[in-house]
Design a protein around this motif. Structure first.
Motif, short mmCIF file in Angstrom:
data_model
loop_
_atom_site.label_atom_id
_atom_site.label_comp_id
_atom_site.label_asym_id
_atom_site.label_seq_id
_atom_site.Cartn_x
_atom_site.Cartn_y
_atom_site.Cartn_z
N GLY A 38 -4.85 4.66 -4.50
CA GLY A 38 -4.52 3.99 -5.75
C GLY A 38 -5.71 3.90 -6.67
N ASP A 39 -5.93 2.69 -7.21
CA ASP A 39 -7.05 2.48 -8.12
C ASP A 39 -8.30 1.93 -7.42
OD1 ASP A 39 -5.51 3.31 -10.25
OD2 ASP A 39 -4.79 1.28 -10.70
N SER A 40 -8.24 1.79 -6.09
CA SER A 40 -9.33 1.11 -5.38
C SER A 40 -10.66 1.84 -5.48
CB SER A 40 -8.97 0.90 -3.91
OG SER A 40 -8.82 2.15 -3.25
N LEU A 41 -10.62 3.18 -5.65
CA LEU A 41 -11.85 3.95 -5.76
C LEU A 41 -12.02 4.59 -7.14
CD1 LEU A 41 -11.79 5.81 -2.29
CD2 LEU A 41 -13.01 3.71 -2.87
N LYS A 42 -11.15 4.21 -8.08
CA LYS A 42 -11.09 4.90 -9.37
C LYS A 42 -12.42 4.85 -10.12
CE LYS A 42 -9.01 2.98 -12.84
NZ LYS A 42 -7.98 2.45 -13.79
N ASP A 43 -13.08 3.72 -10.11
CA ASP A 43 -14.30 3.56 -10.91
C ASP A 43 -15.58 3.83 -10.12
OD1 ASP A 43 -12.76 2.79 -13.12
OD2 ASP A 43 -12.69 0.71 -12.42
N VAL A 44 -15.43 4.37 -8.93
CA VAL A 44 -16.59 4.65 -8.08
C VAL A 44 -17.22 5.99 -8.48
CG1 VAL A 44 -17.36 5.13 -5.72
CG2 VAL A 44 -15.67 3.33 -6.15
N ASP A 45 -18.53 6.00 -8.61
CA ASP A 45 -19.26 7.24 -8.84
C ASP A 45 -19.52 7.87 -7.47
OD1 ASP A 45 -20.95 9.31 -9.45
OD2 ASP A 45 -22.54 8.06 -10.34
N ALA A 46 -18.69 8.85 -7.10
CA ALA A 46 -18.79 9.44 -5.77
C ALA A 46 -20.18 10.00 -5.50
CB ALA A 46 -17.73 10.54 -5.60
N LEU A 61 -10.57 -0.74 3.88
CA LEU A 61 -9.20 -0.28 4.10
C LEU A 61 -8.73 -0.82 5.45
CD1 LEU A 61 -6.91 1.72 3.10
CD2 LEU A 61 -7.99 3.43 4.57
N ARG A 62 -7.63 -1.54 5.45
CA ARG A 62 -7.15 -2.15 6.69
C ARG A 62 -5.86 -1.50 7.18
NH1 ARG A 62 -10.08 -6.15 8.33
NH2 ARG A 62 -11.55 -7.12 6.87
N LYS A 63 -5.55 -1.76 8.44
CA LYS A 63 -4.35 -1.21 9.05
C LYS A 63 -3.11 -1.59 8.25
CE LYS A 63 -3.33 0.95 13.09
NZ LYS A 63 -4.07 2.07 13.71
N ASP A 65 -2.99 -1.97 5.11
CA ASP A 65 -2.96 -1.10 3.94
C ASP A 65 -2.31 0.23 4.27
OD1 ASP A 65 -4.34 -2.99 2.36
OD2 ASP A 65 -6.28 -2.25 3.10
N LEU A 66 -2.61 0.76 5.47
CA LEU A 66 -1.97 2.00 5.90
C LEU A 66 -0.47 1.82 6.00
CD1 LEU A 66 -4.18 3.48 8.79
CD2 LEU A 66 -4.31 3.92 6.34
N SER A 67 -0.06 0.70 6.59
CA SER A 67 1.36 0.43 6.78
C SER A 67 2.08 0.35 5.44
CB SER A 67 1.54 -0.87 7.57
OG SER A 67 2.90 -1.12 7.82
N ARG A 68 1.47 -0.36 4.48
CA ARG A 68 2.10 -0.48 3.16
C ARG A 68 2.16 0.87 2.45
NH1 ARG A 68 -0.51 -5.58 3.10
NH2 ARG A 68 -2.43 -4.65 2.26
N ALA A 69 1.07 1.63 2.52
CA ALA A 69 1.05 2.93 1.86
C ALA A 69 2.08 3.88 2.46
CB ALA A 69 -0.35 3.55 1.95
N GLN A 70 2.18 3.85 3.79
CA GLN A 70 3.13 4.74 4.44
C GLN A 70 4.57 4.32 4.17
OE1 GLN A 70 2.18 5.34 8.58
NE2 GLN A 70 0.17 6.23 8.13
N GLY A 71 4.78 3.03 3.99
CA GLY A 71 6.13 2.56 3.70
C GLY A 71 6.68 3.10 2.40
N PRO A 75 4.89 10.72 5.60
CA PRO A 75 4.53 9.86 6.70
C PRO A 75 3.11 9.28 6.62
CG PRO A 75 4.23 12.13 7.36
CD PRO A 75 4.73 12.16 5.94
N PHE A 76 2.24 9.82 5.75
CA PHE A 76 0.82 9.44 5.81
C PHE A 76 0.34 8.61 4.63
CE2 PHE A 76 0.70 13.68 8.18
CZ PHE A 76 0.90 13.08 9.41
N GLY A 77 1.25 8.17 3.79
CA GLY A 77 0.89 7.25 2.71
C GLY A 77 -0.03 7.84 1.66
N GLY A 78 -0.03 9.15 1.51
CA GLY A 78 -0.88 9.77 0.50
C GLY A 78 -2.36 9.67 0.82
N LEU A 79 -2.70 9.62 2.11
CA LEU A 79 -4.10 9.46 2.51
C LEU A 79 -4.65 10.69 3.21
CD1 LEU A 79 -3.87 5.79 3.80
CD2 LEU A 79 -5.19 6.57 1.82
N THR A 80 -3.90 11.78 3.22
CA THR A 80 -4.38 13.02 3.82
C THR A 80 -4.51 14.10 2.75
OG1 THR A 80 -2.13 13.79 4.34
CG2 THR A 80 -3.28 12.50 6.03
#
Length: 406
Positions: A38-46, A61-63, A65-71, A75-80
């Protein structure tokens, strides 16, 4: 067999820091491109995130958060960085939470641990981790392939057949939860079967000193790793048996539980892990486990930092018989039966075995009425105790770990 798995294990602190300064910005950039963050890393200078200290400015990032994203995005909540069809395996852990799996060389980084155990070409590993839905079986199988060992994919249960197979095929190494090896050894002894197991690579539960000593007395060198379904291998023991060495493919921070703030060196806190796996870039993933950094390098010659191993949970989620039991699963048990007022799961020990007791506040009289619900929702069998409404402690706990680790 060479002493080390590769040259990464003996890098100097400066060499490791330089490699991290190159790898970490790319991993942060991969994560930023994923919808699951989402926006959690949007303003980070990688490009500015080049060290462990720099990571402290990023959110945890907590477990959950994974559950909510996957819901919202199975199956992977847009994290792969690849679609589900691009992975070799898809696993399901309690929750449910889905994890990807690969079969590339040492994808889970378990080969490093098995090499430290002395397992390699010429060994036959009896892999007693589960192959059904959960990833542990495949994690260790992938590691065995990385070190050139053959695998007997035994999974769990059917102990008599396990003992027979270990004897017949000449198994030399065991992989599984710490206590199940004893069951196989005792069964083989009762059957009059001689086994050739001299090495054991264990995880998924606490390795108690008394059990490790029993294995040593039986001619088996037993070492443990710290791994999760999401991250793969995080840390592992070596022949030095002094703490756990952090794997070369992850970055570990110890933070104050409930926050992302690093604690002072040596202070106990929650283990937060950033993985360098380009397929699944988890950034500051909070494991819920407690540990502490140890001073100095391991006597074995590996130079990465060490942690003291598993020192409990930062939350009430508890691992029993190699499976996590979470507060939300206990809540589901209560919600399923109108007559249940409250429930409490107790993790204990019977000799060298984990046991689970489920205490249920209810006016009902038949414990067996809840047996199938306990298995369905908690994924484990356990003793069920019915207690009168109002008799459980009013301390907010739904899971209590009564095991001792000294």
């Amino acid at each position: 067999m060479s002493r080390f798995f590769d040259d990464l294990e003996t890098r100097s602190a400066d060499e490791r820091a330089a490699a991290l300064a190159t790898a970490l910005p790319g991993q942060i950039a991969r994560a930023q491109a994923l919808s699951g963050y989402g926006d959690s890393l949007k303003d980070v200078d990688a490009g500015a995130i080049k060290s462990v200290a720099d990571l402290a400015a990023l959110p945890v990032l907590r477990k959950s958060d994974l559950s909510r994203a996957q819901g919202g995005d199975y199956p992977f909540g847009g994290l792969t960085t690849k679609p589900a069809s691009g992975f070799a395996h898809i696993f399901q852990s309690p929750g449910p939470i889905y994890e990807p799996g690969g079969t590339d060389h040492d994808w889970w980084r378990m080969g490093r641990f098995l090499h430290a155990c002395g397992i390699g070409t010429g060994d036959i590993v009896q892999n007693c981790f589960g192959y059904h839905l959960t990833p542990a079986g495949m994690i260790f199988e992938n590691g065995a392939r990385a070190v050139g060992a053959a695998v007997l994919p035994a999974g769990t249960g059917q102990t008599e057949l396990q003992a027979r197979a270990a004897h017949d095929v000449g198994v030399t190494a065991y992989a599984g939860t710490p206590d199940y090896l004893k069951i196989i050894l005792d069964k083989a002894e009762a059957m009059g079967l001689k086994l050739d197991i001299t090495k054991a690579a264990v995880g998924g539960g606490a390795l108690f000193p008394s059990l490790r000593q029993e294995y040593k007395d039986r001619g088996i060198a037993c070492m443990q790793c710290y791994a999760t379904a999401d991250l793969g291998n995080v840390a592992y023991e070596s022949e030095a048996m002094e703490g756990m060495i952090i794997d070369e493919g992850v970055i570990v921070e110890i933070v104050r539980p409930g926050t992302g703030d690093p604690v002072a060196p040596g202070e106990v806190g929650e283990v937060v892990v950033t993985t360098l796996n380009p397929d699944y870039p988890l950034i500051r993933f909070a494991t819920g486990d407690l540990s502490a950094v140890m001073a100095g390098d391991s006597p074995c010659g590996r130079t990465n930092i060490r942690i003291k191993g598993w020192m409990g949970r930062a939350d009430q989620t508890t691992k029993i018989k190699g499976m996590f039991v979470r507060p939300e699963q206990v809540a589901q048990l209560v919600a399923k039966h109108d007559e249940i007022v409250k429930a409490r799961v107790i993790a204990g020990r019977d000799g060298e075995m984990d046991v689970m007791t489920v205490q249920i506040e209810t006016q009902a009289q038949d414990p067996d009425a809840y047996a199938s619900s306990v298995v369905d929702l908690l994924k484990l069998k356990g003793k069920i105790q019915l207690v009168a409404p109002g008799s459980l402690p009013n301390d907010g706990k739904v899971i209590e770990d009564q095991r001792t680790y000294d």
